[in-house]
Write an enzyme that holds these catalytic residues in place. Sequence first.
Site, PDB file in Angstrom:
ATOM      1  N   VAL A   1       0.818  -1.216   0.000  1.00 49.41           N
ATOM      2  CA  VAL A   1       0.000   0.000   0.000  1.00 49.41           C
ATOM      3  C   VAL A   1       0.853   1.268   0.000  1.00 49.41           C
ATOM      4  CG1 VAL A   1      -1.892  -1.188   1.151  1.00 49.41           C
ATOM      5  CG2 VAL A   1      -0.226   0.044   2.519  1.00 49.41           C
ATOM      6  N   GLU A   2       0.224   2.400  -0.285  1.00 48.34           N
ATOM      7  CA  GLU A   2       0.883   3.707  -0.415  1.00 48.34           C
ATOM      8  C   GLU A   2       2.013   3.664  -1.430  1.00 48.34           C
ATOM      9  OE1 GLU A   2       2.010   5.628   3.204  1.00 48.34           O
ATOM     10  OE2 GLU A   2       0.013   5.514   4.061  1.00 48.34           O
TER      11      GLU A   2
END
Length: 817
Positions: free
Chosen positions: A503-504
């Site tokens: 994620v990110e």
Amino acid sequence: MFAAVLLIALIGALAYYRAPVLAWTVGLAAWLASLQFAFGCPVSTIAWCVFALLALVLNIVPLRRAVFTGPVFGIFKKITPAMSQTEQEAINAGTVWWDRDLFSGKPDYQRLLAFPDAKLSAEEQAFLDGPTEQLCAMIDDWKITHELKDLPPEVWQFIKDNGFLGMIVKKKYGGLEFSNYAHAKVVTKIATRGGSAAVSVMVPNSLGPGELLQHYGTEAQKDYYLPRLAKGVEVPCFALTSPYAGSDAGSIPDYGIVCRGSYTDPRSGQRHENVLGLRVSWEKRWITLAPVATILGLAFKMYDPDHLLGDKEEIGITCALVPTEHEGVCIGRRHFPGGAVFMNGPTWGKDVFIPLEWIIGGREFAGQGWRMLVECLSVGRCISLPAMSVACGKVTTFTTGAYARIRDQFGLPIGKFEGVDEAMARIGGYTYQMEASQDLALTGLDMGEKPSVLSAVLKYHNTERMRKTINDAMDIHGGKAVVLGPRNYLARAYQSIPIGITVEGANILTRSMIIYGQGAIRCHPFVLREMKAAMANDAVEFDRAITGHINFVISNVFRSLWLGLTGARFAGAPRGGETARYYKQITRFSSAFALLSDMAMFSLGGSLKFREKLSARLGDMLSNLYIATACLKRFEREGAQKEDLAVLGWAVENALFDLQHAMDGFLANLPSRGLAWVLRKIIFPWGLTLKPASDRIGTKVARGMMEPGGMRDRLTRGMYVSPSEEDAVGVLRHALDAILATEPLEQKLRKLAREGKFKRVTARERLEEALQAGLLTQSEFEAVSRARKLKRDVIMVDDFDMALERHDAALLKRHIF
């Protein structure tokens, strides 16, 4: 001969100290004059005329522009690759800070050491010691992840009531308005107890409606939503990624068409007819808190085909706030990410009409969504996932250090086996690196910086180190970590690794495209100036930038060669003693990195951004320079404790070794083989001389993790540890203290056994026999009995009924031997 040596020394000094053009002119003129008048070597008139002509061209700006930089400017404008709008916005996002020093080839260590130490205010410390400690005590991670698949209602309510969802919200709106440093430390402490709770707290305080509203929201939006977000009345989520655009968020297919329509505001129940708005369609995935959110932050591409807003048809990425109760908004289903079982799921909608007033910032911020997101992402990337990585490091350091001292095999604590102590050193060293790197970035954030490049460094390297520390901890714990159950404090973190890696921004792309892709342009002292001058057709600014750039390259050639030949022994350092050599080596490799960056851009031009393997290695160089300097800053901030020299040495020496490895790989794969050969001779005149931290240093780190003391305390500071002996992690502290206290008694009992003093067989029977024979006092008997019980509690794993449903802690109490 002496004149030649003098010339080389003069050129070297001028280059090393980056003298301006005028200083070069005066210096070389003085050398020519000394050659003619002091050494009796006549200099021809032609030589003087050539020198004078060059001096005039280089020092008289209009002449220099006409003869040299002007033609170069024309070529540069043609070969400079065009940047898309999203690339420009990404490059312009955030600020450059300490990363610029690392790109300079001459880091200013006094500036580094003068940065204010990150500290908690009294209010922030009280929050950590009070509500955060209480929240951690309420968390039963096994129950959350295995039974409930969610936080218990009372935990959710405690989070809302105590302002955990409003840490970044300003006090005037009812929030806590904590520093970025405090925000990270709260997330870290919660994450040491349970990943599910940590994610649930960190997401509303990271990239999402709260942060976007504070920076870009209208006053009406701020006044309505921020107090509700601060008190947990609203639970926010932000929907950016879609099945078709994950890391490539600029390619989201979700769209909104400007039109007129009618809607009922779910907040007031009021009906609005024939208003200007958007008909939005979206399909989003992987959205944290979406299943329980009450307010949806939504990113989509905005179009105005009927020109209701103006002449522009494609307006761009836009962010809006949509109540999840609004007609057409679909939520309520969940993904199952594994490990940390938090609320994460899809949201979708088809032709959902929303008014323009729901755009974050109002209609004037239509099309500004990508800029808003990349600017705010640099803050969230420095805090959330890096904080969880630090938490993982603290947990693995605390638990593995204690377990390796408590658990024995072949008559020795397992931590004293060299294979185990090698893995333990990695855990301690990486934990030191992770927290040092994040703390330095948080200092920048709280100084008002938004270090976008460093946020990418943190996101990638902290989560990768998290992966390494948990893998080593699993290996050392062996069977203890394999069996799932309430007593396994590592398995859920191990299962959650892919979440942080993905994620990110997926880690592969973060390393190969973002770190250096942004850093080369943003942090380089001249490249962005040259590009902006080309785009603005500003020949005057280009002249200033390109002449400075040429001087910069010449300087780094000489600096890299000199520092390589001397091993940086004569470079300056802000501190003496053990750490001085680290500062000197960083100076050496900062110059070499700056040189390699320029040569990469020179030889590959615009194609460098497609050479992802080379770009990744350049990113590794920058990252390890940052990690090494962050560790030195941490060492000074913590009082330069002598007992931390081993873990500091491991952290810095391995960062520099990794940096050298990245440079070696870059030179081995640079397409221009002749240039690579020359650069290798300049940067590594004696070959690859740096080594990773020695076994001796690693052993010191491992021993420091296994014994109560300052190093272990500093590595694990800020971690939640239950005081209860019934707790799987809490028992480790009690067991370690008890084992260390009774070790002389156990050695005495083993000696008695070797001497044949016992008639009975089992350790338990022999202990009772020693008491009865007066070989142990009653208090000694009780101390050994307690230590053995606690040791057993540490080692034991859970068992269940045949359906793997009912866990019975009472069965762990059985004793046979």
